[in-house]
Design an enzyme around this catalytic site. Sequence first.
Site, PDB file in Angstrom:
ATOM      1  N   THR A 190      -3.702  -2.720   8.198  1.00  0.00           N
ATOM      2  CA  THR A 190      -4.922  -2.702   7.394  1.00  0.00           C
ATOM      3  C   THR A 190      -6.129  -2.979   8.281  1.00  0.00           C
ATOM      4  OG1 THR A 190      -3.733  -3.434   5.426  1.00  0.00           O
ATOM      5  CG2 THR A 190      -6.115  -3.810   5.459  1.00  0.00           C
ATOM      6  N   GLY A 247       0.837  -1.198   0.000  1.00  0.00           N
ATOM      7  CA  GLY A 247       0.000   0.000   0.000  1.00  0.00           C
ATOM      8  C   GLY A 247       0.869   1.244   0.000  1.00  0.00           C
ATOM      9  N   LYS A 255     -12.017   7.430   4.030  1.00  0.00           N
ATOM     10  CA  LYS A 255     -11.890   6.187   4.804  1.00  0.00           C
ATOM     11  C   LYS A 255     -13.008   5.226   4.441  1.00  0.00           C
ATOM     12  CE  LYS A 255     -11.050   4.404   9.450  1.00  0.00           C
ATOM     13  NZ  LYS A 255      -9.868   3.668   8.971  1.00  0.00           N
ATOM     14  N   THR A 274     -10.012   1.372  15.057  1.00  0.00           N
ATOM     15  CA  THR A 274      -9.718   1.835  16.408  1.00  0.00           C
ATOM     16  C   THR A 274     -10.988   1.889  17.246  1.00  0.00           C
ATOM     17  OG1 THR A 274      -7.876   3.161  15.589  1.00  0.00           O
ATOM     18  CG2 THR A 274      -8.734   3.721  17.762  1.00  0.00           C
ATOM     19  N   THR A 317       1.739   3.553  -2.088  1.00  0.00           N
ATOM     20  CA  THR A 317       1.342   4.835  -2.676  1.00  0.00           C
ATOM     21  C   THR A 317       0.132   5.453  -1.982  1.00  0.00           C
ATOM     22  OG1 THR A 317       0.024   3.675  -4.348  1.00  0.00           O
ATOM     23  CG2 THR A 317       2.290   4.260  -4.938  1.00  0.00           C
ATOM     24  N   GLY A 318      -0.389   4.773  -0.962  1.00  0.00           N
ATOM     25  CA  GLY A 318      -1.502   5.326  -0.195  1.00  0.00           C
ATOM     26  C   GLY A 318      -1.018   6.335   0.839  1.00  0.00           C
ATOM     27  N   ARG A 319      -1.949   6.939   1.558  1.00  0.00           N
ATOM     28  CA  ARG A 319      -1.588   7.963   2.537  1.00  0.00           C
ATOM     29  C   ARG A 319      -0.638   7.435   3.605  1.00  0.00           C
ATOM     30  NH1 ARG A 319      -6.732   8.532   1.071  1.00  0.00           N
ATOM     31  NH2 ARG A 319      -7.466  10.565   0.329  1.00  0.00           N
ATOM     32  N   HIS A 334     -13.238  10.605  10.852  1.00  0.00           N
ATOM     33  CA  HIS A 334     -12.102  10.413   9.959  1.00  0.00           C
ATOM     34  C   HIS A 334     -12.335  11.153   8.644  1.00  0.00           C
ATOM     35  CE1 HIS A 334     -11.133   7.091  12.716  1.00  0.00           C
ATOM     36  NE2 HIS A 334      -9.902   7.219  12.265  1.00  0.00           N
ATOM     37  N   ASN A 349      -4.551   0.559  15.298  1.00  0.00           N
ATOM     38  CA  ASN A 349      -4.007   1.888  15.515  1.00  0.00           C
ATOM     39  C   ASN A 349      -2.621   1.753  16.134  1.00  0.00           C
ATOM     40  OD1 ASN A 349      -3.508   4.536  16.874  1.00  0.00           O
ATOM     41  ND2 ASN A 349      -5.583   4.981  16.139  1.00  0.00           N
ATOM     42  N   ALA A 402      -2.585  -4.387  14.284  1.00  0.00           N
ATOM     43  CA  ALA A 402      -3.145  -3.350  15.147  1.00  0.00           C
ATOM     44  C   ALA A 402      -4.044  -2.451  14.325  1.00  0.00           C
ATOM     45  CB  ALA A 402      -2.032  -2.533  15.796  1.00  0.00           C
TER      46      ALA A 402
END
Length: 270
Positions: free
Chosen positions: A98, A15, A167, A174, A17-19, A163, A133, A131
């Site tokens: 993820t 992932g 998203k 979380t 190239t994602g944020r 968020h 978060n 996790a």
Amino acid sequence: MTRVSDAETRVLVSGATGRMGRRVIGEAAARDDVRVVAGVSRDLSVEIDGTPVEPAEEFRFVLAEYEPDVLVDFSVPEASREFVTDCAEADVACVVGTTGFSGIESTEDEFAEGGLAALREASEQVPVLRASNFSRGIQALLRAVEGAVRDLPGYDVEVTESHHRHKRDAPSGTANSILDRIESAGEFDRRVHGREGDSLREPGELGVHSRRAGGIRGEHEILLANAHEELRLTHRAGSRAVFADGALDAAVWLAGRGAGQYDFSEVVAE
């Protein structure tokens, strides 16, 4: 899997190239204990800050070519379960950030074949840490929430999470972790998502509210109230850097450990 303690931990980012993937690569560049050797993405081959990003469909070849110690995964559930399976075969540890796995586990057969089951199966061969978060502050919040619910029996509890507009999953991973802690500490038998029309609160309800707007990086608030007082516990993320650094901390901590399932709380405790 053995690890030389004074060497950099070699990380592969999925992932990329994602944020979050981009932030992990950026934060790693400022550290001397970890190095991102490559990334994978569904996009075409690119570079991010000098780090090569290869096509996700070539994941097995990427593992062989770059020889990472740990995968840091911020992709999507469908891809993540394939990545961790390949990592288990290649003896590569996995840090999985993820979320949204429940979306691909709507039936018993799907649950048995993929999603979280794939992570559990991989953990029989390599260390896997998942996790929702990677904020140390969230770990403190989880402990505080559990204590507050135990200390305030009978109080109404509502959880609100906010968020950014992009998203995918709701409630957030979380928020689900927070809800699990609340349910383990109190007497709640059902989650009520939002309220509309005639919706009088009933005993045992745990309210859940998800908001999606703009570029909010992550905010979680827990409200506990009775007829005479209220307590609010809130966590706000000011930057995705906190999650990226936490994931990298987890990668360094996980490298070289034995096969099994690990939790981010173990990283924070050391």
